[in-house]
Scaffold this active site. Structure first.
Site, mmCIF file in Angstrom:
data_model
loop_
_atom_site.group_PDB
_atom_site.id
_atom_site.type_symbol
_atom_site.label_atom_id
_atom_site.label_comp_id
_atom_site.label_asym_id
_atom_site.label_seq_id
_atom_site.Cartn_x
_atom_site.Cartn_y
_atom_site.Cartn_z
ATOM 1 N N HIS A 95 67.857 90.757 76.696
ATOM 2 C CA HIS A 95 68.329 89.710 75.383
ATOM 3 C C HIS A 95 66.854 89.397 74.782
ATOM 4 C CE1 HIS A 95 69.630 86.552 72.869
ATOM 5 N NE2 HIS A 95 68.362 85.734 73.270
ATOM 6 N N HIS A 97 65.443 89.971 70.267
ATOM 7 C CA HIS A 97 64.692 89.559 69.302
ATOM 8 C C HIS A 97 63.338 90.198 68.977
ATOM 9 C CE1 HIS A 97 67.043 85.842 69.553
ATOM 10 N NE2 HIS A 97 66.672 85.708 71.019
#
Ligand SMILES: [Fe+2]
Length: 264
Positions: free
Chosen positions: A122, A127
């Site tokens: 993740h 990001h």
């Protein structure tokens, strides 16, 4: 960030290298391959540019230093290795210092599709590509600074702004609706859902985002749409804390989702 975790972040060895098991590297390989296919034509150009720069290995979990080297060259950001859970104050401090926290653990195979805790897939896949973009990087730093100075109550409101931008933001482009939120881009189900006919999509408005409740354990019923990443830079020049105070006075919107079922 939850209160407890089943996961433990891995420590680097004497050479500063985090050694993952074969199964963990394979989990990364599976997630990367299927998510690359899922985001095709759905992720925004800035995200795809970031991915291109980062050149994640296909067969193993990347080392944070390698990711940091690329980010440093683009926006001065780096990735900081943290335990699975960190206090909010540390989270905000890191962001304010242009360091993105990442815990060095990857989800179990039984949790391939959905994981409440942010794992390394993740954080890195979701990001870091956008952290090569100046607008996104500057906004994330501003959020850290604001969070650091905020009270507990103000942080709850600020978290909604982060949620509807950094995690679950959409962007309207001349080529069509695209995704820039890392919470969407690292989730196979939400990548499909976010651009489908199911959820609502509304133009982004700071006050509305601050006042919209969300749940972390369901597909989002509503996304806010910006028309350019420069909108995020505009936010850094606003008095966001004044907006938080206005939102506190006005209160939250009615949730678009049912209340969470009570647990025994
Ligand atoms: Fe995240």
């Amino acid at each position: 960030m939850g209160k407890s975790t089943d996961y433990t972040a891995r420590q680097p060895d004497a050479f500063g290298v985090v050694r993952y098991t074969e199964e963990e590297d394979e989990t990364w390989a599976i997630l990367l391959k299927r998510q690359m296919a899922a985001i095709e034509g759905k992720a925004c150009d800035a995200y795809m540019d970031g991915l291109e720069r980062l050149q994640f290995p296909a067969d193993r979990i990347p080392q944070l230093d390698d990711v940091s080297r690329v980010l440093q060259g683009c926006t001065g950001w780096s990735v900081a290795r943290v335990p699975a859970l960190i206090p909010f104050s540390e989270f905000f401090q890191l962001l304010a210092n242009r360091q993105f926290p990442a815990a060095t653990f990857i989800r179990k195979r039984s949790e391939l599709d959905y994981l409440k805790e942010p794992d390394i897939f993740h954080e890195l896949f979701g990001h870091t590509p956008l952290l090569t973009n100046q607008h996104f990087a500057d906004f994330t730093e501003t959020y850290g600074r604001l969070g650091l100075a905020a009270s507990k109550e103000e942080r709850v409101f600020l978290a909604r702004l982060y949620w509807f931008t950094v995690e679950f933001g959409l962007i309207d482009t001349p080529q069509g609706m695209r995704i820039y939120g890392g919470g969407i881009l690292s989730s196979i189900g939400e990548t499909e859902h976010a651009l489908s006919d199911v959820p609502q999509r509304q133009p982004f408005d700071v006050m509305n985002a601050l006042r919209t409740p969300y749940r972390i354990d369901i597909m989002q019923p509503l996304y806010y749409v910006i028309d350019s990443l420069s909108r995020l830079s505009e936010l850094t020049r606003m008095d966001l804390m004044a907006c938080v105070h206005d939102a506190q006075r006005m209160g939250l919107f009615e949730p678009l989702f049912p209340p969470k079922a009570a647990t025994a």
